[in-house]
Write a protein that holds these residues in place. Structure first.
Motif, short mmCIF file in Angstrom:
data_model
loop_
_atom_site.label_atom_id
_atom_site.label_comp_id
_atom_site.label_asym_id
_atom_site.label_seq_id
_atom_site.Cartn_x
_atom_site.Cartn_y
_atom_site.Cartn_z
N PHE A 111 -9.94 8.10 5.32
CA PHE A 111 -9.29 7.09 4.51
C PHE A 111 -8.36 7.78 3.52
CE2 PHE A 111 -12.97 4.77 5.98
CZ PHE A 111 -12.51 3.47 6.13
N GLY A 112 -7.25 7.12 3.21
CA GLY A 112 -6.32 7.61 2.21
C GLY A 112 -5.22 8.48 2.78
N HIS A 113 -4.24 8.75 1.94
CA HIS A 113 -3.12 9.64 2.33
C HIS A 113 -3.60 11.07 2.23
CE1 HIS A 113 0.79 11.32 2.79
NE2 HIS A 113 0.82 11.81 1.57
N ARG A 114 -3.77 11.72 3.38
CA ARG A 114 -4.32 13.07 3.43
C ARG A 114 -3.43 13.98 4.28
NH1 ARG A 114 -9.71 13.96 2.33
NH2 ARG A 114 -8.95 16.10 2.41
N THR A 125 1.62 7.93 4.17
CA THR A 125 1.01 8.46 5.39
C THR A 125 1.93 8.26 6.58
OG1 THR A 125 -1.23 8.12 4.56
CG2 THR A 125 -0.98 8.25 6.95
N THR A 184 -10.51 3.33 0.96
CA THR A 184 -9.16 3.29 0.42
C THR A 184 -8.16 3.40 1.57
OG1 THR A 184 -9.95 4.40 -1.56
CG2 THR A 184 -7.58 4.41 -1.19
N CYS A 235 0.85 -1.19 0.00
CA CYS A 235 0.00 0.00 0.00
C CYS A 235 0.89 1.24 0.00
CB CYS A 235 -0.92 -0.02 1.23
SG CYS A 235 -1.90 1.48 1.44
N GLU A 249 0.04 4.35 -0.46
CA GLU A 249 -0.57 5.45 0.30
C GLU A 249 -0.34 5.27 1.80
OE1 GLU A 249 -2.28 8.23 -1.39
OE2 GLU A 249 -0.95 7.22 -2.79
N CYS A 250 -0.30 4.02 2.24
CA CYS A 250 -0.02 3.72 3.65
C CYS A 250 1.40 4.15 4.01
CB CYS A 250 -0.21 2.23 3.94
SG CYS A 250 -1.86 1.59 3.61
#
Length: 94
Positions: free
Chosen positions: A76-79, A19, A58, A13, A15-16
């Motif tokens: 959810f997600g890279h924010r 983050t 996601t 992942c 995006e994980c």
């Protein structure tokens, strides 16, 4: 104010990873929970949360809890924008 940050991740992942790197670069302590493909109960729980939020589940899933007030923010997600808004800004208000 004490913030408890939890990041739910899965294998492969990007995006994980982004983050967690954002949190680490900003020196934000956090707990990582790995959600394997066979963790059906956790996957269903995350899908339910996403459904309640009206969005797609996601990964990663990030939850920030103010342990003083019990208030929680989650997404959810890279924010990175929400990391600034819900973690850094609150941490700077101490």
């Amino acid at each position: 104010m004490a913030l408890e940050v939890t990041v739910h991740t899965k294998d492969a992942c990007g995006e994980c990873v982004k983050t967690k790197n954002t949190l680490n670069s900003r020196q934000i302590p956090h707990q990582t929970i790995h959600v394997a493909d066979d963790h059906i109960e956790k996957i269903e729980q995350l899908r339910d949360i996403a459904e309640q939020m009206g969005i797609s589940p996601t990964m990663p899933f990030v939850k920030v809890v103010d342990t003083t007030t019990g208030e929680a923010e989650q997404w959810f997600g890279h924010r990175p924008d929400l990391i600034v808004q819900h973690i850094i800004a609150k941490r700077n208000r101490k």
